[in-house]
Motif scaffolding. Structure first.
Motif, short mmCIF file in Angstrom:
data_model
loop_
_atom_site.label_atom_id
_atom_site.label_comp_id
_atom_site.label_asym_id
_atom_site.label_seq_id
_atom_site.Cartn_x
_atom_site.Cartn_y
_atom_site.Cartn_z
N ARG A 239 6.66 11.17 26.02
CA ARG A 239 5.83 10.47 25.04
C ARG A 239 5.35 9.14 25.60
O ARG A 239 4.17 8.79 25.51
CB ARG A 239 6.64 10.26 23.75
CG ARG A 239 5.96 9.43 22.68
CD ARG A 239 4.67 10.03 22.17
NE ARG A 239 4.79 11.44 21.85
CZ ARG A 239 5.29 11.89 20.69
NH1 ARG A 239 5.67 11.06 19.76
NH2 ARG A 239 5.39 13.18 20.47
N HIS A 240 6.25 8.40 26.22
CA HIS A 240 5.86 7.10 26.78
C HIS A 240 4.81 7.26 27.88
O HIS A 240 3.97 6.38 28.07
CB HIS A 240 7.09 6.36 27.30
CG HIS A 240 7.97 5.85 26.19
ND1 HIS A 240 9.14 5.16 26.42
CD2 HIS A 240 7.83 5.94 24.85
CE1 HIS A 240 9.69 4.86 25.25
NE2 HIS A 240 8.92 5.32 24.30
N TYR A 242 2.39 9.39 27.86
CA TYR A 242 1.10 9.47 27.16
C TYR A 242 0.69 8.11 26.60
O TYR A 242 -0.50 7.77 26.60
CB TYR A 242 1.16 10.49 26.02
CG TYR A 242 1.21 11.92 26.49
CD1 TYR A 242 0.05 12.58 26.88
CD2 TYR A 242 2.41 12.62 26.55
CE1 TYR A 242 0.08 13.90 27.31
CE2 TYR A 242 2.44 13.93 26.98
CZ TYR A 242 1.29 14.56 27.36
OH TYR A 242 1.32 15.86 27.80
N VAL A 243 1.65 7.36 26.08
CA VAL A 243 1.32 6.05 25.51
C VAL A 243 0.73 5.16 26.59
O VAL A 243 -0.30 4.51 26.39
CB VAL A 243 2.57 5.38 24.89
CG1 VAL A 243 2.23 3.97 24.41
CG2 VAL A 243 3.11 6.21 23.73
N GLY A 245 -0.75 6.04 29.33
CA GLY A 245 -2.08 6.52 29.70
C GLY A 245 -3.12 6.20 28.64
O GLY A 245 -4.29 6.00 28.95
N GLY A 246 -2.71 6.18 27.38
CA GLY A 246 -3.65 5.93 26.30
C GLY A 246 -3.99 4.46 26.16
O GLY A 246 -5.14 4.09 25.97
N ASN A 247 -2.98 3.61 26.24
CA ASN A 247 -3.19 2.17 26.04
C ASN A 247 -1.99 1.42 26.62
O ASN A 247 -0.98 1.22 25.96
CB ASN A 247 -3.35 1.87 24.54
CG ASN A 247 -3.74 0.43 24.29
OD1 ASN A 247 -3.63 -0.42 25.17
ND2 ASN A 247 -4.20 0.16 23.08
N ALA A 250 -0.80 -1.57 24.66
CA ALA A 250 -0.04 -1.20 23.47
C ALA A 250 1.39 -0.82 23.86
O ALA A 250 2.35 -1.16 23.17
CB ALA A 250 -0.70 -0.05 22.73
N GLY A 313 -3.91 9.74 29.43
CA GLY A 313 -3.56 9.89 28.03
C GLY A 313 -3.58 11.31 27.49
O GLY A 313 -3.12 11.55 26.39
N GLU A 314 -4.12 12.24 28.25
CA GLU A 314 -4.25 13.60 27.75
C GLU A 314 -3.95 14.62 28.83
O GLU A 314 -4.42 14.45 29.96
CB GLU A 314 -5.67 13.84 27.27
CG GLU A 314 -5.85 13.75 25.78
CD GLU A 314 -7.31 13.81 25.43
OE1 GLU A 314 -7.79 14.93 25.26
OE2 GLU A 314 -7.95 12.75 25.38
N ALA B 91 -3.53 -2.59 19.29
CA ALA B 91 -2.42 -2.11 20.12
C ALA B 91 -1.89 -0.76 19.66
O ALA B 91 -0.70 -0.57 19.46
CB ALA B 91 -1.29 -3.14 20.17
N ASN B 95 -4.78 8.05 21.68
CA ASN B 95 -4.69 9.44 22.11
C ASN B 95 -3.56 10.18 21.40
O ASN B 95 -3.37 11.36 21.65
CB ASN B 95 -4.47 9.50 23.63
CG ASN B 95 -3.27 8.68 24.07
OD1 ASN B 95 -2.94 7.67 23.46
ND2 ASN B 95 -2.61 9.11 25.12
#
Ligand SMILES: Nc1ncnc2c1ncn2[C@@H]1O[C@H](COP(=O)(O)OP(=O)(O)O)[C@@H](O)[C@H]1O
Ligand SMILES: [Mg+2]
Lengths: 371, 251
Positions: A239-240, A242-243, A245-247, A250, A313-314, B91, B95
């Motif tokens: 999960r992390h 993907y996080v 990669g997404g932002n 964040a 992210g994907e 933040a 995705n």
């Protein structure tokens, strides 16, 4: 009138969107099935257990490199250095095995030591990549391009400039080959199914007719795929990934240790590349600094064809597996049809572009579904 | 001053090289209060909230929260005390779905076969749904990636995340700036819902109407100082604008 028109329109558009979505999400599977059918109908000897078994074994090199590459690309990075991490692992592995065996160490011990040292040494470029990307903030393309050159040079220094590490004693080579070219389950004419190893007293006819139903390299690759697919899809670590990669921002603000995570990601990439290198040693009973060079672009292609977004992210590992199988099937199929292997590059290039376009269609479909 | 300030900023200054971004600022938030922070661009609003949330360390002064001295503490430490800041960029991981975002970095886990820890996605989605319900927010599908949601819905997800983790003070930096009118209304409604639940809020906004609608008190900043502190009852748009442009002393 108006009402009946709109109620009639809804199921129609819904079903069209349904089919579009279905196509967008599973076109790689359909494409794989389509080329298998095509080559089966046109290529002599394509639709045989032996050929499918060969394709699977041949796919393991790209597959293993692509597993780690999937993780890296999901974090919006790229790892070019695995082109030579594979070779580095194979060179270390083969050299250690050879030297230990020549020094009289038991074969099993020599093999285990070779495998372990191949894995351990291969982690070093992963650590350096991760450090450069996460701490020094070097763009992944540049950091891993630097390591690409460094690992290549180091591997050739280790082999004194030779392209192969050979000279393994015959007993060692036999042991390696019994795994690298062996199978958990054989199908032998007149005998039937046999587990673990080929009987020693086969006739030439039986030898030629033997099929490898569960080749060891494929089993090993399958285990690696399952383990890393599980980690990516089900665990907090995945999960992390993907996080990040997404932002990435964040992720940092959510308290995720992004630096450590990226370090581990680049080590995973080096690790799965080292598996590819070690499989090379078992299959070809030797090592080579160039073992993975040709497969780098294919590994990235497998990831992209599999639906992973190059911007991060994907992506899923199942897609990567299909991507690697498509490439392996094309390679073999074109050889069987006696078509110039260069066509493979063109076809793979076209599929990559299609993959990116389909990804876009998929995104707009998701969005449209909401409104 | 006031009955029970939960947040007190006393004499805080912040310099960037030769530039004085904050000059001896006094500021406070009472329990259950919505405080609007106003001021022209460069007045020091963002710098002040970044000092509170730990992004910047003040050069002078002291910040206390519920009696704890939090001056110069790390952002994570301040968050864990219950001060949640929602920046304009939110933040969020766009995705991923709502559940993943509410639990970002604090994923709920369960054990597969009593052994292997895996993320409990159903639980996270269900909890996220509850948090959104509390805010009276409806999202078409909880499995949607955030990138497919509207700006207001994303803002709501960011707020839902803050309250889910028991925020005791929520700071919002221009939450309505990037939104269309209906979306702005929705976010203001959410802010009112939060206030009704007794959660104090610091709201930075350039939109006078928003401020007049939801704030209990308006604090106007001008060139790094607090220029005015106006209770809702005394506030008019004219008066606030005068303070913002620095003509307030005349009235
Ligand atoms: N990181 C920084 N480095 C240098 N100067 C800054 C920094 N952050 C803000 N400033 C300056 O401090 C002043 C106050 O800025 P800011 O707090 O962002 O104002 P506001 O949010 O009210 O528009 C401005 O002059 C701005 O240019
Ligand atoms: Mg600002």
């Amino acid at each position: 009138m108006d009402k009946s028109k709109s109620t009639a329109a809804v199921p129609w558009y819904q079903s069209r969107d349904f089919w579009l979505k279905f196509l967008a999400s599973s076109w790689t599977y359909l494409f794989l099935i389509a080329i298998v059918i095509f080559f089966s109908l046109t290529g002599r000897g394509f639709f045989t257990i032996r050929n499918f078994s060969n394709i699977l074994v041949a796919s393991t090199l790209v597959m293993m490199m692509a597993v780690g590459q999937t993780y890296v690309i999901i974090t919006s990075g790229i790892d070019l250095s695995i082109a030579f991490t594979v070779g580095l692992a194979s060179v270390i592995c083969a050299t250690v095995m050879r030297d230990l065996a020549l020094a009289g160490t038991a074969i099993e011990v020599a093999i285990a030591a070779g495998v372990l040292s191949g894995m351990l040494v291969a982690i070093i470029p992963g650590l350096v990549n991760g450090y450069l990307v996460a701490w020094v903030k070097v763009p992944p393309f540049i950091a891993t391009l630097g390591m690409y050159g460094i690992v290549r040079g180091a591997s050739f220094l280790l082999t004194d400039g030779q392209q192969v590490v050979g000279g393994l004693p015959v007993a060692l080579r036999d042991s390696l080959s019994s795994i690298g070219n062996g199978s958990l389950l054989y199908s032998i004419p007149e005998i039937g199914l046999v587990f673990f190893s080929r009987p020693a007293d086969l006739t030439p006819l039986q030898l030629r007719g033997t099929d490898l139903l569960l080749p060891y390299p494929v089993l090993i690759a399958a285990i690696v795929v399952l383990v890393f697919g599980f980690i990516l899809g089900r665990t907090q670590f995945g999960r992390h990934t993907y996080v990040i990669g997404g932002n990435e921002d964040a992720a940092i603000r959510a308290g995720i240790n992004v630096k450590r995570h990226l370090l581990i990601i680049y080590c995973i990439s080096a690790f799965t590349a080292s598996i590819a290198g070690i499989l090379h040693v078992f299959r070809f009973t030797g090592g080579s600094p160039l073992a993975g060079e040709q497969a780098l672009l294919s590994s990235v292609a497998a990831v992209v064809i599999g639906g992973t977004n190059l911007f991060g992210g994907e992506g899923r590992l199942s897609g990567t597996v299909v991507g690697a199988l498509i490439i392996a099937t094309l390679t073999t199929g074109l050889v069987i049809l006696n078509i110039d292997a260069l066509w493979q590059f063109i076809i793979v290039g076209v599929i990559i572009i299609v993959a990116v376009l389909v990804g876009r269609v998929q995104q707009s479909l998701e969005r449209r579904q909401l409104t | 001053m006031s009955d029970s300030p939960i947040l007190k900023v006393r004499g805080v200054s912040k310099f960037f090289g030769g530039l004085t971004a904050l000059n001896n600022v006094d500021f406070w938030v009472n329990a259950g209060e919505v405080v609007a922070l106003l001021g022209d661009n460069g007045a020091g609003k963002s710098t002040l909230i970044k000092c509170i949330s730990g992004v910047y360390r003040p050069d002078h002064g002291q910040i206390t929260f519920n009696g704890h001295d939090i001056t110069g503490q790390a952002p994570m430490a301040i968050r864990s005390l219950g001060i949640e800041t929602i920046y304009q960029d939110l933040a969020l991981a766009e995705n991923l779905d709502v559940g993943a975002n509410v639990f970002l970095g604090k994923e709920k886990k369960k054990r597969l076969l009593g052994l292997i820890p895996v993320t409990d996605d159903d639980y996270m989605r269900a909890e996220a749904a509850k948090a959104l319900q509390k805010l009276d927010i409806h999202i078409p599908s909880l499995r949607q990636k955030l990138v497919n949601l509207s700006g207001g819905q994303r803002q709501a997800v960011a707020i839902a995340r803050a309250i889910y983790w028991n925020a005791r003070l929520i700071i919002m930096d221009e939450p309505t700036a990037a939104l269309g009118v209906p979306e702005q209304r929705k976010v203001l409604e959410v802010i009112r819902t939060l206030r009704d639940q007794g959660i104090p809020i610091i709201l930075i906004s350039h939109t006078m109407q928003d401020v007049m609608d939801v704030a209990d008190r308006m604090v106007v900043m001008l060139r790094g100082r607090v220029a005015a502190n106006v209770p809702r009852a005394e506030a008019t748009v004219d008066l606030l604008v005068k303070h913002i442009i620095g003509a307030g002393e005349m009235s």
